[in-house]
Motif scaffolding. Structure first.
Motif, PDB file in Angstrom:
ATOM      1  N   PRO A  44       0.924  -0.984  -0.195  1.00  0.00           N
ATOM      2  CA  PRO A  44       0.060   0.034  -0.046  1.00  0.00           C
ATOM      3  C   PRO A  44       1.045   1.281   0.024  1.00  0.00           C
ATOM      4  O   PRO A  44       2.093   1.270   0.090  1.00  0.00           O
ATOM      5  CB  PRO A  44      -0.884  -0.244   1.374  1.00  0.00           C
ATOM      6  N   SER A  45       0.342   2.496  -0.364  1.00  0.00           N
ATOM      7  CA  SER A  45       0.854   3.654  -0.236  1.00  0.00           C
ATOM      8  C   SER A  45       1.503   3.949   1.035  1.00  0.00           C
ATOM      9  O   SER A  45       0.754   3.883   2.198  1.00  0.00           O
ATOM     10  CB  SER A  45       0.283   4.728  -0.981  1.00  0.00           C
ATOM     11  N   GLY A  46       2.710   4.530   1.362  1.00  0.00           N
ATOM     12  CA  GLY A  46       3.257   4.891   2.568  1.00  0.00           C
ATOM     13  C   GLY A  46       4.031   3.687   3.294  1.00  0.00           C
ATOM     14  O   GLY A  46       4.443   3.871   4.190  1.00  0.00           O
ATOM     15  N   LEU A  65       0.240   5.622 -13.354  1.00  0.00           N
ATOM     16  CA  LEU A  65      -0.705   5.212 -14.548  1.00  0.00           C
ATOM     17  C   LEU A  65      -2.293   5.115 -14.166  1.00  0.00           C
ATOM     18  O   LEU A  65      -2.966   5.806 -14.837  1.00  0.00           O
ATOM     19  CB  LEU A  65      -0.394   3.924 -15.023  1.00  0.00           C
ATOM     20  N   TYR A  66      -2.563   4.695 -12.874  1.00  0.00           N
ATOM     21  CA  TYR A  66      -4.059   4.829 -12.652  1.00  0.00           C
ATOM     22  C   TYR A  66      -4.386   6.219 -11.984  1.00  0.00           C
ATOM     23  O   TYR A  66      -5.393   6.612 -12.221  1.00  0.00           O
ATOM     24  CB  TYR A  66      -4.305   3.812 -11.194  1.00  0.00           C
ATOM     25  N   ARG A  67      -3.220   6.847 -11.403  1.00  0.00           N
ATOM     26  CA  ARG A  67      -3.499   8.313 -10.991  1.00  0.00           C
ATOM     27  C   ARG A  67      -3.743   9.206 -12.488  1.00  0.00           C
ATOM     28  O   ARG A  67      -4.694  10.069 -12.304  1.00  0.00           O
ATOM     29  CB  ARG A  67      -2.406   8.838 -10.250  1.00  0.00           C
ATOM     30  N   LEU A  68      -2.932   8.989 -13.397  1.00  0.00           N
ATOM     31  CA  LEU A  68      -3.040   9.767 -14.524  1.00  0.00           C
ATOM     32  C   LEU A  68      -4.436   9.589 -15.379  1.00  0.00           C
ATOM     33  O   LEU A  68      -5.280  10.301 -15.636  1.00  0.00           O
ATOM     34  CB  LEU A  68      -1.967   9.401 -15.694  1.00  0.00           C
TER      35      LEU A  68
HETATM   36  O1   DC Z   1       0.848   3.509  -5.375  1.00  0.00           O
HETATM   37  P1   DC Z   1      -0.298   4.734  -5.527  1.00  0.00           P
HETATM   38  O2   DC Z   1      -0.629   5.345  -4.192  1.00  0.00           O
HETATM   39  O3   DC Z   1       0.331   5.901  -6.652  1.00  0.00           O
HETATM   40  O4   DC Z   1      -1.478   3.965  -6.276  1.00  0.00           O
HETATM   41  C1   DC Z   1      -2.651   4.827  -6.313  1.00  0.00           C
HETATM   42  C2   DC Z   1      -3.872   3.936  -6.615  1.00  0.00           C
HETATM   43  O5   DC Z   1      -3.782   3.327  -7.526  1.00  0.00           O
HETATM   44  C3   DC Z   1      -3.906   2.951  -5.274  1.00  0.00           C
HETATM   45  O6   DC Z   1      -4.850   3.187  -4.424  1.00  0.00           O
HETATM   46  C4   DC Z   1      -4.461   1.533  -6.015  1.00  0.00           C
HETATM   47  C5   DC Z   1      -4.096   1.831  -7.553  1.00  0.00           C
HETATM   48  N1   DC Z   1      -3.226   0.918  -8.203  1.00  0.00           N
HETATM   49  C6   DC Z   1      -3.453  -0.395  -8.351  1.00  0.00           C
HETATM   50  O7   DC Z   1      -4.751  -0.752  -8.254  1.00  0.00           O
HETATM   51  N2   DC Z   1      -2.650  -1.259  -9.133  1.00  0.00           N
HETATM   52  C7   DC Z   1      -1.203  -0.901  -9.233  1.00  0.00           C
HETATM   53  N3   DC Z   1      -0.341  -1.671  -9.408  1.00  0.00           N
HETATM   54  C8   DC Z   1      -0.852   0.644  -8.709  1.00  0.00           C
HETATM   55  C9   DC Z   1      -1.880   1.403  -8.012  1.00  0.00           C
END
Ligand code: DC
Length: 241
Positions: free
Chosen positions: A14-16, A40-43
């Protein structure tokens, strides 16, 4: 080297949890490329929002992601610079709000399928460090090195608020009681996002089989790096620079 023989270091969590810092350092010291799959998901979420697409329409969000024009670069000081459809989104992409939106679109199977090829294309010689949630389980199940990082929501919230202070987005001398309240609120948001990422049907956030699992709550970043570096050196037969 055929693509299948290019080594992959898959780092999930998870993040953090300390993934971002760890992945950047691993990529530097092995001279590998870095895939920031979260970006990529953020963009995709930012692009869908800009186009006014509803986040429940998987096909439409995937179509927006297919058409988005993204460039990852660096400014004159070497700092990360990300442009989306001609607009500089470097700061917006890292905002908490954007992470929340990313977690919402990340449940869409159409979007996940759309982003598979983009992620596979990042596998270039001499190797790849892949940062995400499903790197070791779905995108690169054949990765030679798999690591799953965790940390308590409280610790991750503390790291996040400290980072916001370093970025000047929160006053450095914030009153301790306000700081505690804010950290508790961030921890609640983190728990909610974790729950969605862990329990979704598509590629949930779970450790890959055989992954080295590290709880970084009370581990200094240098200790995490040392342990994962040693694992990579052993498994890949390479030496860190
Ligand atoms: O790692 P991040 O906080 O930048 O990821 C943002 C969101 O993108 C996270 O809540 C879930 C999704 N994510 C995902 O489903 N699969 C990934 N491989 C990376 C991120």
């Amino acid at each position: 080297m055929t693509t299948a023989t290019i080594p992959v270091i898959a780092i999930d969590g998870p993040s953090g949890s300390g993934k971002g810092t760890l992945c950047r350092r691993l990529a530097q010291q092995f001279g590998f490329s870095l895939l920031d799959s979260g970006a990529l998901y953020r963009l995709s979420a930012l692009a869908a929002q800009a186009k006014g697409v509803v986040f429940t329409d998987g096909a439409a969000v995937a179509a927006v992601a297919r058409q988005m024009d993204v460039s990852f670069g660096a400014d004159e000081n070497g700092a990360e610079r990300i442009c989306l459809d001609g607009e500089d989104v470097t700061h917006r992409v890292r905002e908490e709000k954007t992470g929340e939106l990313a977690s919402q679109v990340a449940v869409l199977p159409e979007l996940r399928a759309e982003l598979v090829n983009v992620q596979h294309a990042a596998r270039k010689a001499p190797g790849l460090v892949a940062d995400g949630r499903d790197m070791g389980t779905v995108i690169f199940p054949e990765a030679e090195v798999k690591v799953f990082l965790t940390a308590s929501p409280e610790e991750r919230a503390k790291r996040r608020t400290k980072q916001l202070q370093e970025l000047g987005k929160l006053p450095a001398d914030l009153d301790p009681s306000r700081m505690r309240a804010l950290t508790a609120q961030v921890a609640d948001e983190i728990r909610e996002r974790d729950e969605r990422d862990r329990t979704r049907k598509e590629s949930p956030l779970v450790p890959a089989e055989g992954a080295l699992q590290l709880d970084t709550s009370s581990m200094p970043a240098a200790a995490v790096l040392a342990e994962v570096t040693a694992l990579c050196e052993r498994k890949l037969g390479i030496k860190a620079r």
